[in-house]
Design an enzyme around this catalytic site. Structure first.
Site, PDB file in Angstrom:
ATOM      1  CB  THR A 178      42.261  57.582  51.678  1.00  0.00           C
ATOM      2  OG1 THR A 178      43.232  57.976  52.645  1.00  0.00           O
ATOM      3  CG2 THR A 178      41.034  58.473  51.762  1.00  0.00           C
ATOM      4  CG  HIS A 184      33.922  39.804  38.540  1.00  0.00           C
ATOM      5  ND1 HIS A 184      34.719  39.677  37.439  1.00  0.00           N
ATOM      6  CD2 HIS A 184      32.925  40.645  38.178  1.00  0.00           C
ATOM      7  CE1 HIS A 184      34.239  40.428  36.449  1.00  0.00           C
ATOM      8  NE2 HIS A 184      33.153  41.027  36.885  1.00  0.00           N
ATOM      9  CD  GLU A 188      18.615  37.489  37.816  1.00  0.00           C
ATOM     10  OE1 GLU A 188      17.930  38.334  38.408  1.00  0.00           O
ATOM     11  OE2 GLU A 188      19.855  37.391  37.965  1.00  0.00           O
ATOM     12  CG  ASN A 201      42.071  59.374  42.474  1.00  0.00           C
ATOM     13  OD1 ASN A 201      42.405  58.220  42.758  1.00  0.00           O
ATOM     14  ND2 ASN A 201      41.511  60.185  43.339  1.00  0.00           N
ATOM     15  NE  ARG A 235      43.999  58.122  45.497  1.00  0.00           N
ATOM     16  CZ  ARG A 235      44.245  59.320  45.993  1.00  0.00           C
ATOM     17  NH1 ARG A 235      45.398  59.573  46.563  1.00  0.00           N
ATOM     18  NH2 ARG A 235      43.342  60.267  45.935  1.00  0.00           N
ATOM     19  CD  GLU A 268      34.463  37.499  31.013  1.00  0.00           C
ATOM     20  OE1 GLU A 268      34.678  36.442  30.394  1.00  0.00           O
ATOM     21  OE2 GLU A 268      33.820  38.441  30.542  1.00  0.00           O
TER      22      GLU A 268
HETATM   23  C1  LIG Z   1      36.647  40.616  30.297  1.00  0.00           C
HETATM   24  C2  LIG Z   1      36.307  41.758  31.217  1.00  0.00           C
HETATM   25  N1  LIG Z   1      37.159  42.792  31.307  1.00  0.00           N
HETATM   26  C3  LIG Z   1      36.915  43.836  32.132  1.00  0.00           C
HETATM   27  C4  LIG Z   1      35.777  43.894  32.911  1.00  0.00           C
HETATM   28  C5  LIG Z   1      35.531  45.083  33.768  1.00  0.00           C
HETATM   29  O1  LIG Z   1      35.596  44.858  35.148  1.00  0.00           O
HETATM   30  P1  LIG Z   1      34.901  45.909  36.131  1.00  0.00           P
HETATM   31  O2  LIG Z   1      33.448  45.698  36.076  1.00  0.00           O
HETATM   32  O3  LIG Z   1      35.475  45.579  37.487  1.00  0.00           O
HETATM   33  O4  LIG Z   1      35.281  47.271  35.695  1.00  0.00           O
HETATM   34  C6  LIG Z   1      34.848  42.849  32.841  1.00  0.00           C
HETATM   35  C7  LIG Z   1      33.634  42.894  33.640  1.00  0.00           C
HETATM   36  O5  LIG Z   1      32.963  41.922  33.894  1.00  0.00           O
HETATM   37  C8  LIG Z   1      35.115  41.748  31.964  1.00  0.00           C
HETATM   38  O6  LIG Z   1      34.252  40.727  31.832  1.00  0.00           O
END
Ligand SMILES: Cc1ncc(COP(=O)(O)O)c(C=O)c1O
Length: 438
Positions: free
Chosen positions: A59, A219, A361, A277, A279, A193
């Protein structure tokens, strides 16, 4: 070496052998497939995760703290507050600006400017805090906030800008920060992004009050799930640390201050604010520690792939429009978007069906115009001027992969399939040109 060390070494060797054997994401001409994303994590990250689990310290603790420092250093900011997703990072940032701990905090009914071309959880935390999102159109060239429409959208109730660096292309931060200064607005950068992207030599996330990043699987680097908010404002970081974990003071740098203030309460459980929460775990952080040093090389490949596509598809400029890199910006290509120009003689459905039938894709560009999704319609929001460009991106756009594992064979395969689809249209065009000269 004691028994523990010997066992750990064996595990590490086995993981490496497994990955060397099965973790090959390069293009296979015998079985051509191009996924939108491939794992960025390999044996180093998997061993770090397993070793962390075997240590039983799983944790949030020292590894999260160390990774926060490492990430803050990378973004040239003072503090990092890691959480369990990019969405949670966005939530923490908004919750902190709307918290009484923050001087002149955002109040219900205050307006926040957001791009219509954004992600759901760019906008939802605003609604969840009774703020009013004001959706602003994008620029059709760089896909980021249209700077003219942004200024027009400002009203006496506007208190903040929550921008997105769309698909990894940095916003014009000179213009946005000077607007923020002129109208005294908070700035939150949604960099989910755009990890590793720079504007004018400065990392994204370091311009505004806070910058939020995602480490989700798809990502630029990944901790499985995970996110981080960076800031150079100690108080904002401290409030984020408190809100991230139940609203208690335990992880606050100034925890001792609260212990002294409330001697009658058990110091482990002093709830000084209303929190969540959100975390992350030590496992996520351990993976991140190995991922971050690889980020720049992973981005280099994305940029090479994008350069290849731009060169390769330039011959179809009559049919497609591509995202233009912001001047002074370093685009990190979360994916590679196409927009069909007016009068293009085929539809998005036709081209994506063809490409997908060849195992490449595709996906929409983010999720298009967020104002057109059902959720927003239930809640107070404002649409400033028109959202014509975000509508174009939604109706006439799609994206293909541009990730770190796309190699030259994959690039050439993609180019060959698009050429195949375009052949009748390009032939038609050649015929017309010939007729003109006849
Ligand atoms: C512009 C943007 N903000 C927020 C997020 C959310 O990120 P997460 O999937 O880690 O919650 C994304 C997800 O791709 C995104 O493209």
């Amino acid at each position: 070496m004691d028994k523990k060390q010997v066992l750990l070494q064996k595990i590490q060797e086995n993981i490496k052998e497994y990955c060397d054997h099965y973790f090959d994401f390069s293009f296979n001409p015998e079985n051509p497939k191009v996924h939108l994303h491939e794992p960025t994590t390999g044996s180093d990250e998997i061993y770090a995760a397993v070793e962390t689990m075997l240590s039983t310290y799983t944790t949030m603790g020292k590894k999260v703290r160390a990774f926060e420092k490492q990430y803050a250093d990378y973004t040239k900011t003072q503090y990092g507050v890691m959480s369990n997703s990019g969405s949670s990072a966005n939530l923490l940032a908004v919750a902190t600006l709307a918290n009484p701990f923050t001087p002149d905090y955002l109040k219900p009914g205050d307006e926040v400017l957001v791009p219509a071309l954004s992600w759901s959880t760019t906008i939802w935390p605003l609604i969840q805090h009774q703020l009013v999102p004001v959706l602003v159109d994008c620029d059709i060239n760089d896909f980021n906030l249209d700077l003219n429409k942004l200024e027009e959208a400002i009203s006496p109730k506007t208190r903040a800008i929550k921008l997105v660096h769309v698909y990894g292309n940095p916003c014009n931060m000179d213009a946005i920060m000077s607007l923020a200064k002129k109208y005294n607005l908070f700035v939150i950068e949604d960099c989910c992004e755009a990890m590793g992207s720079f504007y004018d030599g400065k990392p994204v996330g370091s311009f505004g009050d806070m910058g939020n990043f995602s480490f989700f699987f798809s990502h630029h680097i990944s901790t499985l799930e995970g996110g981080i908010s960076v800031t150079s404002n100690f108080d904002l970081a401290e409030t984020m640390r408190i809100l991230r974990a139940h609203g208690w003071s335990r992880e606050a740098d100034e925890h001792q201050k609260y212990v002294k203030m409330y001697p009658e309460i058990d110091p482990r459980f002093i709830f000084i604010n209303v929190g969540y929460n959100l975390r992350p775990t030590e496992v996520n952080a351990a993976m991140g520690q190995h991922q971050l040093p690889k980020l720049d090389a992973l981005i280099d490949n994305r940029r090479e792939t994008a350069a290849f596509y731009l060169k390769q598809f330039a011959k179809y400029e009559e049919f497609f429009q591509f995202q233009r890199e912001t001047p002074k910006g370093k685009h990190v290509w979360f994916g590679f978007p196409f927009i069909l120009k007016d009068n293009t003689p085929f539809t998005v459905k036709e081209i994506t069906t063809f490409i997908q039938a060849h195992h490449i894709e595709t996906r929409p560009i983010i999720a298009g115009n967020m104002a057109r999704h059902p959720a927003l319609k239930m809640y107070p929001h404002r649409i400033s001027s028109n959202l014509n460009n975000a509508d174009i991106v939604m109706k006439k756009g799609f994206a293909i992969a541009c990730h770190h594992a796309i190699d030259q064979n994959a690039r050439e395969y993609i180019a060959s399939i698009i050429d195949k689809f375009m052949q009748p249209y390009a032939t038609q065009r050649n015929k017309k040109t010939k007729e003109c000269y006849a």
